[in-house]
Enzyme design. Sequence first.
Site, PDB file in Angstrom:
ATOM      1  N   LYS A  58       0.930  -1.244   0.026  1.00 16.34           N
ATOM      2  CA  LYS A  58      -0.129   0.050   0.082  1.00 16.34           C
ATOM      3  C   LYS A  58       0.975   1.208   0.042  1.00 16.34           C
ATOM      4  O   LYS A  58       0.738   2.102  -0.745  1.00 16.34           O
ATOM      5  CB  LYS A  58      -1.022  -0.113   1.118  1.00 16.34           C
ATOM      6  CG  LYS A  58      -1.831  -1.070   1.154  1.00 16.34           C
ATOM      7  CD  LYS A  58      -2.811  -1.066   2.464  1.00 16.34           C
ATOM      8  CE  LYS A  58      -3.940  -2.058   2.192  1.00 16.34           C
ATOM      9  NZ  LYS A  58      -4.820  -2.233   3.716  1.00 16.34           N
ATOM     10  N   ALA A  73      -1.061   0.925   6.464  1.00 10.80           N
ATOM     11  CA  ALA A  73      -1.305  -0.115   7.342  1.00 10.80           C
ATOM     12  C   ALA A  73      -2.280  -1.212   6.936  1.00 10.80           C
ATOM     13  O   ALA A  73      -2.919  -1.011   6.048  1.00 10.80           O
ATOM     14  CB  ALA A  73      -1.840   0.378   8.814  1.00 10.80           C
ATOM     15  N   ASP A  74      -2.168  -2.363   7.321  1.00 16.85           N
ATOM     16  CA  ASP A  74      -3.248  -3.349   6.936  1.00 16.85           C
ATOM     17  C   ASP A  74      -3.379  -4.275   8.615  1.00 16.85           C
ATOM     18  O   ASP A  74      -2.398  -4.804   8.993  1.00 16.85           O
ATOM     19  CB  ASP A  74      -2.586  -4.501   5.832  1.00 16.85           C
ATOM     20  CG  ASP A  74      -3.679  -5.194   5.594  1.00 16.85           C
ATOM     21  OD1 ASP A  74      -4.307  -5.165   4.911  1.00 16.85           O
ATOM     22  OD2 ASP A  74      -3.724  -6.452   5.982  1.00 16.85           O
ATOM     23  N   THR A  75      -4.819  -4.469   8.817  1.00 18.58           N
ATOM     24  CA  THR A  75      -5.050  -5.123   9.889  1.00 18.58           C
ATOM     25  C   THR A  75      -5.727  -6.386   9.678  1.00 18.58           C
ATOM     26  O   THR A  75      -6.522  -6.625   8.583  1.00 18.58           O
ATOM     27  CB  THR A  75      -5.910  -4.361  10.693  1.00 18.58           C
ATOM     28  OG1 THR A  75      -5.281  -3.047  11.041  1.00 18.58           O
ATOM     29  CG2 THR A  75      -6.276  -5.156  12.171  1.00 18.58           C
TER      30      THR A  75
END
Length: 200
Positions: A58, A73-75
Amino acid sequence: MYRLTPGLELILASASPRRRELLGRIGLEFAVAPAHVDETTAPGETAQQAAQRLAQAKALATPAGPGQVVLAADTLVTIDGVILGKPADQAQAVAMLERLNGREHQVVTGFHLRLPGGQRGGLGLSNVRFRRLAPAEIAAYVRSGEPMGKAGAYAVQGLGAALVEAVSGSYTNVVGLPLAAVVKLLLELGLIAPNAEERP
């Protein structure tokens, strides 16, 4: 509370209103440029590996010029070695919540900084325990619409707070951004500083 170092601009590569709120709450000014990448996890990839890879993807997919810093960010939610992303429909949301029901799971957020002179990343890990839910509670929560678009099919900062019995580790990580870890890295890199000009 914090300010960007003069001459720098911060770009948040996320459409998440929760991440925007967390960064805005500490006083940082930033632009928003959501990144569009394929969020499919790779075979054999752990949640930690996937979250960090997707956060980096990203950050790299977001255009940036001189003096601009990109934060992405990635959760992901993981339980029993299975990664739970965002539910595709209500049936999948119900299945995810049934799997989490009365149990502990892990929330993983990878974050990545794209800098004028390089890249840096990090990871947030939290354990979350759901209380035992009646089937009618799960159905009612899914009908609310909140689970859609949320990793693991719940939002701890919303109606989903009624489902969560305990959080061990960073609460903001469960929301979508491990804020203390992100701020620590930004300070270490000299990208932000405490805003001494603020008045109570």
